[in-house]
Write a protein that holds these residues in place. Structure first.
Motif, mmCIF file in Angstrom:
data_model
loop_
_atom_site.group_PDB
_atom_site.id
_atom_site.type_symbol
_atom_site.label_atom_id
_atom_site.label_comp_id
_atom_site.label_asym_id
_atom_site.label_seq_id
_atom_site.Cartn_x
_atom_site.Cartn_y
_atom_site.Cartn_z
ATOM 1 N N TRP A 133 0.931 -1.190 -0.012
ATOM 2 C CA TRP A 133 -0.111 0.048 -0.139
ATOM 3 C C TRP A 133 0.891 1.118 0.092
ATOM 4 N N ARG A 134 1.972 1.274 0.519
ATOM 5 C CA ARG A 134 2.675 2.328 0.992
ATOM 6 C C ARG A 134 3.395 2.784 -0.636
ATOM 7 N N PHE A 135 3.791 1.734 -1.437
ATOM 8 C CA PHE A 135 4.581 2.219 -2.547
ATOM 9 C C PHE A 135 3.327 2.013 -3.802
ATOM 10 N N THR A 136 1.986 1.817 -3.639
ATOM 11 C CA THR A 136 1.325 1.903 -4.800
ATOM 12 C C THR A 136 0.134 2.928 -4.679
ATOM 13 N N ILE A 137 -0.696 2.727 -3.759
ATOM 14 C CA ILE A 137 -1.898 3.899 -3.488
ATOM 15 C C ILE A 137 -1.357 5.084 -2.776
ATOM 16 N N TYR A 138 -0.625 4.884 -1.647
ATOM 17 C CA TYR A 138 0.112 6.077 -1.190
ATOM 18 C C TYR A 138 0.737 7.031 -1.896
ATOM 19 N N ILE A 160 -4.874 3.003 -14.990
ATOM 20 C CA ILE A 160 -6.168 3.349 -14.079
ATOM 21 C C ILE A 160 -5.727 3.983 -12.879
ATOM 22 N N GLN A 161 -6.192 4.902 -12.279
ATOM 23 C CA GLN A 161 -5.779 5.475 -11.004
ATOM 24 C C GLN A 161 -7.333 5.870 -10.158
ATOM 25 N N TYR A 162 -6.889 6.199 -9.077
ATOM 26 C CA TYR A 162 -8.000 6.662 -8.077
ATOM 27 C C TYR A 162 -8.312 8.151 -8.252
ATOM 28 N N LYS A 163 -9.536 8.583 -8.149
ATOM 29 C CA LYS A 163 -9.862 9.889 -8.056
ATOM 30 C C LYS A 163 -10.900 10.501 -6.912
ATOM 31 N N ASN A 164 -10.487 11.423 -6.391
ATOM 32 C CA ASN A 164 -11.395 11.842 -5.288
ATOM 33 C C ASN A 164 -12.740 12.401 -5.824
ATOM 34 N N LYS A 172 -12.280 18.115 -13.091
ATOM 35 C CA LYS A 172 -11.004 17.968 -13.097
ATOM 36 C C LYS A 172 -10.499 17.115 -12.290
ATOM 37 N N TYR A 173 -9.480 16.535 -12.485
ATOM 38 C CA TYR A 173 -8.807 15.281 -11.698
ATOM 39 C C TYR A 173 -8.191 15.897 -10.401
ATOM 40 N N GLN A 174 -8.607 15.016 -9.275
ATOM 41 C CA GLN A 174 -8.178 15.626 -7.912
ATOM 42 C C GLN A 174 -7.830 14.213 -7.322
ATOM 43 N N PRO A 175 -6.710 14.026 -6.967
ATOM 44 C CA PRO A 175 -5.994 12.735 -6.128
ATOM 45 C C PRO A 175 -6.790 12.653 -5.033
ATOM 46 N N PRO A 176 -6.788 11.475 -4.492
ATOM 47 C CA PRO A 176 -7.250 11.045 -3.278
ATOM 48 C C PRO A 176 -6.438 11.892 -2.188
ATOM 49 N N SER A 177 -7.078 12.319 -0.892
ATOM 50 C CA SER A 177 -6.161 12.863 0.005
ATOM 51 C C SER A 177 -5.700 12.034 0.717
ATOM 52 N N LYS A 178 -4.788 12.435 1.804
ATOM 53 C CA LYS A 178 -4.152 11.441 2.625
ATOM 54 C C LYS A 178 -4.955 10.801 3.726
ATOM 55 N N LYS A 215 -6.573 7.881 1.783
ATOM 56 C CA LYS A 215 -5.790 6.805 1.693
ATOM 57 C C LYS A 215 -5.274 5.963 2.936
ATOM 58 N N VAL A 216 -5.259 6.784 3.720
ATOM 59 C CA VAL A 216 -5.209 6.156 5.471
ATOM 60 C C VAL A 216 -6.408 5.036 5.559
ATOM 61 N N TRP A 217 -7.413 5.640 5.397
ATOM 62 C CA TRP A 217 -8.678 5.093 5.600
ATOM 63 C C TRP A 217 -8.794 3.856 4.876
#
Length: 290
Positions: free
Chosen positions: A84-89, A102-106, A113-119, A122-124
């Motif tokens: 998880w640390r070296f992929t999603i985070y 493919i990637q995750y979007k908030n 517009k594309y916005q990455p997931p917040s920290k 990712k932690v949750w």
């Protein structure tokens, strides 16, 4: 069989044309990921986890058997946390999603517009996926112990919660099949969905190879149906009777005799030729009787 394949091919072509037409008409859906791509990404993630765990357990083949069995949930949680640390985070995508672009979007902000997931998301995500699996495996081991058999109500509550989560996951999967968003319950709870990293171009599918394969399969099925109806032995005997006397006999006087153009006794041309059903040389004593 061949007609069914052709019908399936035309149906597949029509679906592709409709999909291409919808992509041309709706520009906002260019970053929308297909359902099959999201499911493939989940299957690739599971395959990677199994591969990592099998490679890790092979490092302990020389040790005492059952060494990792006592701490297996914790070791798995550590490995999944490392992934998880070296992929999603760090990259906002799992390994399966990276392979499929493919990637995750908030999904909480209303803008396109594309916005990455917040920290926090990712932690949750790590808590819900890694922590949930660790808690399920560890609670199963704890409640299986005889010394903790008195916690019957706690065990029932845990089983009820796990069953309720699986039911919610099933309902979420049915909604995903209808709408195409949030393949897992964790994604819906955290508000993150899958999008393409780069806009996808409309693909032009060529059906030349498919048509050629269908024709060859139909021809092979026709031969399989036709060959049992042919008497191979009779056909072989017929061809050998035509070819062997003409090709293998020498050019002399015996050639005409063997081919049936002269009588084998007097050497004259036969006037009323017919077969007597006996092959081989005639017995001279039997000829004297006539």
């Amino acid at each position: 069989m061949f007609q069914k394949k052709l019908r399936g091919t035309w149906a597949f072509r029509s679906l592709l044309r409709e999909d291409m037409a919808s992509k041309k008409g709706n520009t906002k859906s260019t970053n929308r990921v297909l359902r099959i791509s999201q499911l493939d990404a989940l299957e690739l993630n599971k395959a990677l986890e199994q591969l990592v765990w099998s490679q890790f357990t092979q490092c302990f083949h020389g040790f005492k058997p059952g060494l990792l069995a006592r701490f297996e949930p914790e070791v798995k949680a550590f490995l999944w946390l490392f992934l998880w640390r070296f992929t999603i985070y760090s990259k906002n995508a799992t390994v399966g999603q990276s392979v499929l672009n493919i990637q995750y979007k908030n999904d909480f902000p209303p803008n396109l517009k594309y916005q990455p997931p917040s920290k926090n998301q990712k932690v949750w995500y790590a808590i819900c996926t890694i922590g949930g699996r660790w808690l399920e495996e560890r609670c199963y081991d704890l409640f299986r112990n005889r010394h903790l058999a008195s916690f019957g109500k706690v065990k029932q509550c845990m089983n009820f919660v796990i069953g309720l989560l699986k039911l919610c996951g099933l309902i979420n999967f049915l909604i995903f099949l209808q709408r195409g968003k949030f393949a897992t319950l964790t994604e819906r709870f955290l508000g993150i969905r899958s999008v393409f990293c780069k806009p996808q171009n409309i693909r032009e599918v060529g059906f030349d190879y498919m048509n050629r394969e269908l024709l060859w399969h139909g021809f092979a099925e026709f031969l399989i149906f036709l060959l049992p109806l042919i008497n191979i032995q009779k056909l072989k005997a017929k061809l050998s009777s035509w070819c062997i006397p003409l090709a293998g006999a020498p050019n002399n006087d015996n050639t005409l005799a063997t081919s049936g153009k002269e009588c084998s006794l007097c050497g004259e041309w036969p006037t009323m030729p017919h077969t007597i059903g006996y092959q081989g040389y005639l017995n001279p004593r039997a000829m004297d009787q006539y």
